[in-house]
Write a protein that holds these residues in place. Structure first.
Motif, mmCIF file in Angstrom:
data_model
loop_
_atom_site.group_PDB
_atom_site.id
_atom_site.type_symbol
_atom_site.label_atom_id
_atom_site.label_comp_id
_atom_site.label_asym_id
_atom_site.label_seq_id
_atom_site.Cartn_x
_atom_site.Cartn_y
_atom_site.Cartn_z
ATOM 1 N N ALA A 52 18.560 64.213 142.382
ATOM 2 C CA ALA A 52 18.772 64.867 141.082
ATOM 3 C C ALA A 52 20.206 64.664 140.597
ATOM 4 C CB ALA A 52 18.455 66.355 141.192
ATOM 5 N N GLY A 53 21.170 64.774 141.492
ATOM 6 C CA GLY A 53 22.563 64.570 141.109
ATOM 7 C C GLY A 53 22.842 63.136 140.684
ATOM 8 N N LEU A 54 22.265 62.175 141.412
ATOM 9 C CA LEU A 54 22.459 60.777 141.027
ATOM 10 C C LEU A 54 21.796 60.462 139.696
ATOM 11 C CD1 LEU A 54 22.056 58.962 144.447
ATOM 12 C CD2 LEU A 54 24.153 59.326 143.132
ATOM 13 N N LEU A 59 22.411 59.441 133.880
ATOM 14 C CA LEU A 59 22.130 59.835 132.503
ATOM 15 C C LEU A 59 23.406 60.159 131.737
ATOM 16 C CD1 LEU A 59 18.938 62.060 132.898
ATOM 17 C CD2 LEU A 59 19.126 59.839 131.762
ATOM 18 N N ARG A 60 24.363 60.799 132.413
ATOM 19 C CA ARG A 60 25.619 61.143 131.735
ATOM 20 C C ARG A 60 26.479 59.910 131.491
ATOM 21 N NH1 ARG A 60 24.769 66.224 129.782
ATOM 22 N NH2 ARG A 60 23.910 67.488 131.423
ATOM 23 N N LEU A 61 26.295 58.880 132.319
ATOM 24 C CA LEU A 61 27.054 57.652 132.090
ATOM 25 C C LEU A 61 26.608 56.942 130.828
ATOM 26 C CD1 LEU A 61 27.455 56.023 135.619
ATOM 27 C CD2 LEU A 61 29.278 56.695 134.056
ATOM 28 N N THR A 62 25.321 57.038 130.515
ATOM 29 C CA THR A 62 24.803 56.346 129.347
ATOM 30 C C THR A 62 25.181 57.047 128.043
ATOM 31 O OG1 THR A 62 22.698 57.522 129.495
ATOM 32 C CG2 THR A 62 22.862 55.402 130.640
ATOM 33 N N ARG A 63 25.457 58.344 128.115
ATOM 34 C CA ARG A 63 25.859 59.084 126.917
ATOM 35 C C ARG A 63 27.372 59.123 126.810
ATOM 36 N NH1 ARG A 63 22.579 64.558 127.152
ATOM 37 N NH2 ARG A 63 24.722 65.209 126.978
ATOM 38 N N SER A 64 27.855 59.574 125.685
ATOM 39 C CA SER A 64 29.301 59.682 125.500
ATOM 40 C C SER A 64 29.774 61.028 126.050
ATOM 41 C CB SER A 64 29.663 59.546 124.021
ATOM 42 O OG SER A 64 29.065 60.605 123.296
ATOM 43 N N ALA A 65 30.085 61.031 127.305
ATOM 44 C CA ALA A 65 30.584 62.236 127.961
ATOM 45 C C ALA A 65 31.899 61.880 128.648
ATOM 46 C CB ALA A 65 29.572 62.736 128.990
ATOM 47 N N PRO A 66 32.756 62.872 128.861
ATOM 48 C CA PRO A 66 33.988 62.578 129.596
ATOM 49 C C PRO A 66 33.676 62.004 130.982
ATOM 50 C CG PRO A 66 34.039 64.803 128.699
ATOM 51 C CD PRO A 66 32.668 64.268 128.451
ATOM 52 N N LEU A 68 34.769 62.685 133.740
ATOM 53 C CA LEU A 68 34.734 63.690 134.804
ATOM 54 C C LEU A 68 33.325 64.220 135.058
ATOM 55 C CD1 LEU A 68 36.504 65.307 136.728
ATOM 56 C CD2 LEU A 68 36.830 67.001 134.934
ATOM 57 N N VAL A 69 32.490 64.207 134.042
ATOM 58 C CA VAL A 69 31.135 64.754 134.168
ATOM 59 C C VAL A 69 30.276 63.932 135.119
ATOM 60 C CG1 VAL A 69 29.050 65.378 132.913
ATOM 61 C CG2 VAL A 69 31.280 65.862 131.909
ATOM 62 N N PRO A 70 30.129 62.615 134.918
ATOM 63 C CA PRO A 70 29.325 61.860 135.886
ATOM 64 C C PRO A 70 29.960 61.812 137.271
ATOM 65 C CG PRO A 70 29.992 60.443 134.060
ATOM 66 C CD PRO A 70 30.510 61.801 133.781
ATOM 67 N N ALA A 71 31.290 61.864 137.316
ATOM 68 C CA ALA A 71 31.966 61.876 138.615
ATOM 69 C C ALA A 71 31.653 63.164 139.375
ATOM 70 C CB ALA A 71 33.470 61.732 138.423
ATOM 71 N N ALA A 72 31.581 64.275 138.658
ATOM 72 C CA ALA A 72 31.244 65.546 139.310
ATOM 73 C C ALA A 72 29.810 65.539 139.817
ATOM 74 C CB ALA A 72 31.464 66.708 138.339
ATOM 75 N N TYR A 73 28.901 64.996 139.016
ATOM 76 C CA TYR A 73 27.509 64.903 139.472
ATOM 77 C C TYR A 73 27.391 63.987 140.688
ATOM 78 C CZ TYR A 73 25.392 67.478 135.634
ATOM 79 O OH TYR A 73 25.002 68.463 134.763
ATOM 80 N N ALA A 74 28.072 62.863 140.657
ATOM 81 C CA ALA A 74 28.015 61.933 141.788
ATOM 82 C C ALA A 74 28.675 62.543 143.024
ATOM 83 C CB ALA A 74 28.691 60.621 141.415
ATOM 84 N N GLY A 75 29.772 63.259 142.832
ATOM 85 C CA GLY A 75 30.423 63.920 143.968
ATOM 86 C C GLY A 75 29.546 65.005 144.571
ATOM 87 N N GLY A 76 28.903 65.784 143.716
ATOM 88 C CA GLY A 76 27.976 66.805 144.214
ATOM 89 C C GLY A 76 26.794 66.187 144.929
ATOM 90 N N ALA A 77 26.326 65.043 144.421
ATOM 91 C CA ALA A 77 25.220 64.348 145.080
ATOM 92 C C ALA A 77 25.651 63.835 146.454
ATOM 93 C CB ALA A 77 24.737 63.198 144.211
ATOM 94 N N ALA A 78 26.888 63.375 146.566
ATOM 95 C CA ALA A 78 27.386 62.905 147.863
ATOM 96 C C ALA A 78 27.480 64.051 148.866
ATOM 97 C CB ALA A 78 28.749 62.244 147.681
#
Length: 113
Positions: A52-54, A59-66, A68-78
């Motif tokens: 779910a985190g990945l 999904l956040r990488l494809t949208r215009s988001a800062p 930090l947002v996809p990095a936080a999701y990826a870090g939480g997934a790790a």
């Protein structure tokens, strides 16, 4: 029925506790089954939260988001992936705390969006 205030029931209580302890000691397979179930639960939950985190990070990488947002999701997934590994090895308490931490990191990333 006597209402004597000096009646002593400690022997009956101690006897019933000893019987309950013997019943639990007679069936060690129950404890093994509980441990196996806890390992599967921790590993499965960790794997599901990792996926779910990945997915959320992609999904956040494809949208215009800062960034930090996809990095936080990826870090939480790790962190959740590490919890899945620990859970499969029998470290279910540590896995639970890592699952909580991973979800909190993902939620923090969601706040930046």
């Amino acid at each position: 029925m006597s209402g004597r205030p000096d009646s002593d029931t400690d022997e009956e209580i101690e006897g019933s506790e000893a019987t309950a302890a013997q019943d639990e000691a007679d069936d060690p397979a129950e404890g093994e089954e509980d441990a196996r179930r806890a390992r599967w639960t921790a590993a499965g939950t960790g794997a599901a939260l990792t996926l779910a985190g990945l997915a959320a990070a992609l999904l956040r990488l494809t949208r215009s988001a800062p960034a930090l947002v996809p990095a936080a999701y990826a870090g939480g997934a790790a962190v959740c992936a590490a919890a899945a590994v620990l859970g499969s090895r029998g470290r279910t308490r540590r896995a639970l705390w890592l699952l909580i931490a991973g979800v909190m990191v993902m939620a923090l990333g969601d706040q930046f969006d």
